[in-house]
Design a protein around this motif. Sequence first.
Motif, mmCIF file in Angstrom:
data_model
loop_
_atom_site.group_PDB
_atom_site.id
_atom_site.type_symbol
_atom_site.label_atom_id
_atom_site.label_comp_id
_atom_site.label_asym_id
_atom_site.label_seq_id
_atom_site.Cartn_x
_atom_site.Cartn_y
_atom_site.Cartn_z
ATOM 1 N N GLU A 237 0.508 -0.840 -0.244
ATOM 2 C CA GLU A 237 0.011 0.224 -0.199
ATOM 3 C C GLU A 237 0.903 1.219 0.234
ATOM 4 O OE1 GLU A 237 -2.092 -2.998 2.064
ATOM 5 O OE2 GLU A 237 -0.698 -2.461 2.038
ATOM 6 N N GLU A 238 1.824 1.418 0.720
ATOM 7 C CA GLU A 238 2.821 2.194 0.614
ATOM 8 C C GLU A 238 3.765 2.769 -0.536
ATOM 9 O OE1 GLU A 238 3.832 2.474 5.599
ATOM 10 O OE2 GLU A 238 4.818 1.404 4.545
ATOM 11 N N ILE A 239 3.514 1.732 -1.267
ATOM 12 C CA ILE A 239 4.121 1.287 -2.581
ATOM 13 C C ILE A 239 3.735 1.964 -3.128
ATOM 14 C CG2 ILE A 239 5.532 0.343 -4.239
ATOM 15 C CD1 ILE A 239 6.345 -1.633 -2.117
ATOM 16 N N MET A 240 2.891 1.826 -3.361
ATOM 17 C CA MET A 240 1.436 2.005 -4.437
ATOM 18 C C MET A 240 0.786 3.543 -3.898
ATOM 19 S SD MET A 240 0.396 -0.558 -6.190
ATOM 20 C CE MET A 240 -1.708 0.299 -6.828
ATOM 21 N N ALA A 241 0.905 4.217 -2.531
ATOM 22 C CA ALA A 241 0.703 5.569 -3.115
ATOM 23 C C ALA A 241 2.147 6.903 -3.429
ATOM 24 C CB ALA A 241 0.669 5.709 -0.278
ATOM 25 N N SER A 242 3.528 6.009 -2.499
ATOM 26 C CA SER A 242 4.551 6.601 -2.955
ATOM 27 C C SER A 242 4.730 6.386 -4.778
ATOM 28 C CB SER A 242 5.769 6.155 -2.382
ATOM 29 O OG SER A 242 6.506 6.894 -2.875
ATOM 30 N N LEU A 243 4.471 5.429 -5.346
ATOM 31 C CA LEU A 243 3.936 5.779 -7.072
ATOM 32 C C LEU A 243 2.951 6.950 -7.386
ATOM 33 C CD1 LEU A 243 4.501 2.170 -7.932
ATOM 34 C CD2 LEU A 243 6.100 4.079 -8.074
ATOM 35 N N SER A 244 1.673 7.228 -6.539
ATOM 36 C CA SER A 244 0.788 7.774 -6.985
ATOM 37 C C SER A 244 0.714 9.054 -6.916
ATOM 38 C CB SER A 244 -0.654 7.546 -6.270
ATOM 39 O OG SER A 244 -0.940 6.485 -6.853
ATOM 40 N N MET A 245 2.507 9.723 -6.235
ATOM 41 C CA MET A 245 2.567 10.986 -6.458
ATOM 42 C C MET A 245 4.229 10.504 -7.178
ATOM 43 S SD MET A 245 2.546 11.484 -1.760
ATOM 44 C CE MET A 245 3.446 9.990 -1.816
ATOM 45 N N MET A 260 -2.065 -6.922 -10.718
ATOM 46 C CA MET A 260 -1.410 -8.072 -10.707
ATOM 47 C C MET A 260 -2.166 -8.359 -9.377
ATOM 48 S SD MET A 260 0.814 -7.638 -11.909
ATOM 49 C CE MET A 260 2.296 -7.094 -13.064
ATOM 50 N N SER A 261 -2.005 -9.629 -8.681
ATOM 51 C CA SER A 261 -2.801 -10.079 -7.630
ATOM 52 C C SER A 261 -2.454 -9.672 -6.232
ATOM 53 C CB SER A 261 -2.298 -11.680 -7.670
ATOM 54 O OG SER A 261 -2.985 -12.240 -6.552
ATOM 55 N N PRO A 262 -3.748 -9.113 -5.712
ATOM 56 C CA PRO A 262 -3.151 -8.383 -4.710
ATOM 57 C C PRO A 262 -2.622 -9.697 -3.307
ATOM 58 C CG PRO A 262 -5.406 -8.144 -5.092
ATOM 59 C CD PRO A 262 -5.009 -8.623 -5.936
ATOM 60 N N THR A 263 -2.844 -10.569 -3.318
ATOM 61 C CA THR A 263 -1.723 -11.469 -2.485
ATOM 62 C C THR A 263 -1.111 -11.956 -2.358
ATOM 63 O OG1 THR A 263 -4.716 -12.351 -2.202
ATOM 64 C CG2 THR A 263 -2.657 -13.709 -2.163
ATOM 65 N N SER A 264 -0.748 -11.805 -3.762
ATOM 66 C CA SER A 264 1.060 -12.233 -4.120
ATOM 67 C C SER A 264 1.910 -11.200 -3.970
ATOM 68 C CB SER A 264 0.744 -12.639 -6.465
ATOM 69 O OG SER A 264 0.217 -13.899 -6.466
ATOM 70 N N MET A 265 1.020 -10.202 -4.235
ATOM 71 C CA MET A 265 2.097 -8.804 -4.202
ATOM 72 C C MET A 265 2.908 -8.958 -2.731
ATOM 73 S SD MET A 265 1.311 -5.785 -6.225
ATOM 74 C CE MET A 265 -0.224 -5.991 -5.856
ATOM 75 N N LYS A 266 1.524 -9.151 -2.068
ATOM 76 C CA LYS A 266 1.551 -8.481 -1.065
ATOM 77 C C LYS A 266 2.473 -10.005 0.435
ATOM 78 C CE LYS A 266 -1.558 -6.063 1.543
ATOM 79 N NZ LYS A 266 -2.584 -5.887 2.441
ATOM 80 N N ILE A 267 2.169 -11.128 -0.786
ATOM 81 C CA ILE A 267 3.533 -11.729 0.123
ATOM 82 C C ILE A 267 4.946 -12.605 -0.594
ATOM 83 C CG2 ILE A 267 1.517 -13.882 1.008
ATOM 84 C CD1 ILE A 267 1.954 -15.221 -1.745
ATOM 85 N N THR A 268 4.556 -11.933 -1.941
ATOM 86 C CA THR A 268 5.994 -11.651 -2.303
ATOM 87 C C THR A 268 7.020 -10.956 -2.191
ATOM 88 O OG1 THR A 268 5.390 -12.232 -4.698
ATOM 89 C CG2 THR A 268 7.081 -10.611 -4.373
ATOM 90 N N LEU A 269 5.784 -9.517 -0.687
ATOM 91 C CA LEU A 269 6.907 -7.998 -0.810
ATOM 92 C C LEU A 269 7.881 -8.616 1.228
ATOM 93 C CD1 LEU A 269 7.803 -4.891 -0.807
ATOM 94 C CD2 LEU A 269 5.864 -4.491 0.675
ATOM 95 N N ARG A 270 6.588 -8.941 1.606
ATOM 96 C CA ARG A 270 6.993 -10.139 2.414
ATOM 97 C C ARG A 270 8.343 -11.014 2.776
ATOM 98 N NH1 ARG A 270 3.878 -12.818 7.242
ATOM 99 N NH2 ARG A 270 5.297 -13.818 8.115
ATOM 100 N N ALA A 271 8.185 -12.085 1.600
ATOM 101 C CA ALA A 271 9.041 -13.256 1.395
ATOM 102 C C ALA A 271 10.656 -12.429 0.633
ATOM 103 C CB ALA A 271 8.925 -13.985 0.068
ATOM 104 N N LEU A 272 10.007 -10.965 0.238
ATOM 105 C CA LEU A 272 11.688 -10.742 -0.386
ATOM 106 C C LEU A 272 12.310 -9.762 0.812
ATOM 107 C CD1 LEU A 272 10.489 -8.845 -3.160
ATOM 108 C CD2 LEU A 272 12.166 -10.340 -3.711
ATOM 109 N N ARG A 273 11.297 -9.894 1.671
ATOM 110 C CA ARG A 273 12.032 -7.933 3.357
ATOM 111 C C ARG A 273 12.555 -10.134 3.898
ATOM 112 N NH1 ARG A 273 11.844 -4.571 -0.382
ATOM 113 N NH2 ARG A 273 10.586 -3.450 0.078
ATOM 114 N N GLU A 274 12.086 -10.798 3.673
ATOM 115 C CA GLU A 274 12.719 -12.003 5.021
ATOM 116 C C GLU A 274 14.239 -12.622 4.072
ATOM 117 O OE1 GLU A 274 10.185 -14.793 5.962
ATOM 118 O OE2 GLU A 274 8.767 -13.364 7.315
ATOM 119 N N GLY A 275 14.019 -12.792 2.919
ATOM 120 C CA GLY A 275 15.025 -13.732 2.157
ATOM 121 C C GLY A 275 16.741 -12.736 1.983
ATOM 122 N N ALA A 276 16.257 -11.177 2.447
ATOM 123 C CA ALA A 276 17.953 -10.567 2.305
ATOM 124 C C ALA A 276 18.374 -10.828 2.868
ATOM 125 C CB ALA A 276 17.259 -8.990 2.770
#
Length: 344
Positions: A237-245, A260-276
């Motif tokens: 949601e924060e990414i989308m808001a930032s892009l909108s501005m 894109m799939s809202p569910t896929s985006m949310k679990i993807t972002l969390r998986a990327l943050r944990e994957g780092a």
Amino acid sequence: MTDDVLFETRGRLGLITLNRPKALNALNRAMCNAIYTQLGEWADDDGVNVVAITGSGEKAFCAGGDVVGLYNGRGDGSSDWEDFFGDEYRMNHRIGTFEKPYVAIIDGITMGGGVGLSIHAPYRIATERTLFAMPETGIGLIPDVGGTHALSHMPGEIGTYLGLTGARLKAEDCLYAGIATHYTQSGNVEGLITALASDVDSVTDVMVQFERPPGQPPALKTHRESIDRHFAKTSVEEIMASLSMGDDWAEAQRDLLMRMSPTSMKITLRALREGADDDLAGCLKREYRLVGNIKAGHDFYEGIRAQLIDKDRKPRWNPSNLRDVTADMVDSYFAVPPHGDLRL
């Protein structure tokens, strides 16, 4: 073994050729198992000093896994889903931990499963025909095959951008992002393979011999500041808001994410943050949980229907809005799936 993937030795080289050109060399389970087994044999073969992988035909290195087959097998009560992903991920891990030089020649379309065959290699050769993408959020899946490890370790927020948007990159951008380590013209590939087969002391020396600069500057570099600023946020949601501005480019990325799939985006972002903060094995085990729980969901089947079956390009996601994908729902995808955790 299967004719869908070919193995041969040329001098000191073990050569893997993906052999499904009409299917853009898409991976199936038999291919994954064959590659896993052959790599194990070559690891113990003193006559093989280096391994290379390439794709047959002129269009693709590997355009992904056989997701249509998984779609067609839905609801049949079989273990095909978890068997396919388990075997694919074990193959990905063997590539990423292979002790001999492994050269991936990504000459053509390289997406999904093709990324797993190449991005964990120490040598990744792009050409003018390379087209890279991890488009999984557009089919209700996640950037798997170790993608959450590779993407999360790219410079800045490039990996977050690629993982959420599924943006397509040409060779110059692949070099900039670290997806490719070297570049050559496709016409040089056979010569490169021949050189690798000779009794060379250094694979790096061969790369230098055939390396050429790409003809175009990377587009990613132009948008790097925007990528790092917008995609560093802690929620979709924060990414989308930032892009909108942002500017026109940023708004175009927002519009892309809205498909894109809202569910896929949310679990993807969390998986990327944990994957780092994780290694390849940890990321693959997490991805196996995610895809295992996606199997029981809605969006993957709807995404495949819309993109590859009916091809109306109008997926009806459920939930259809980011706000309706709750934290508890996201947590449930990270739980141990019914068939258990991945065994590497």
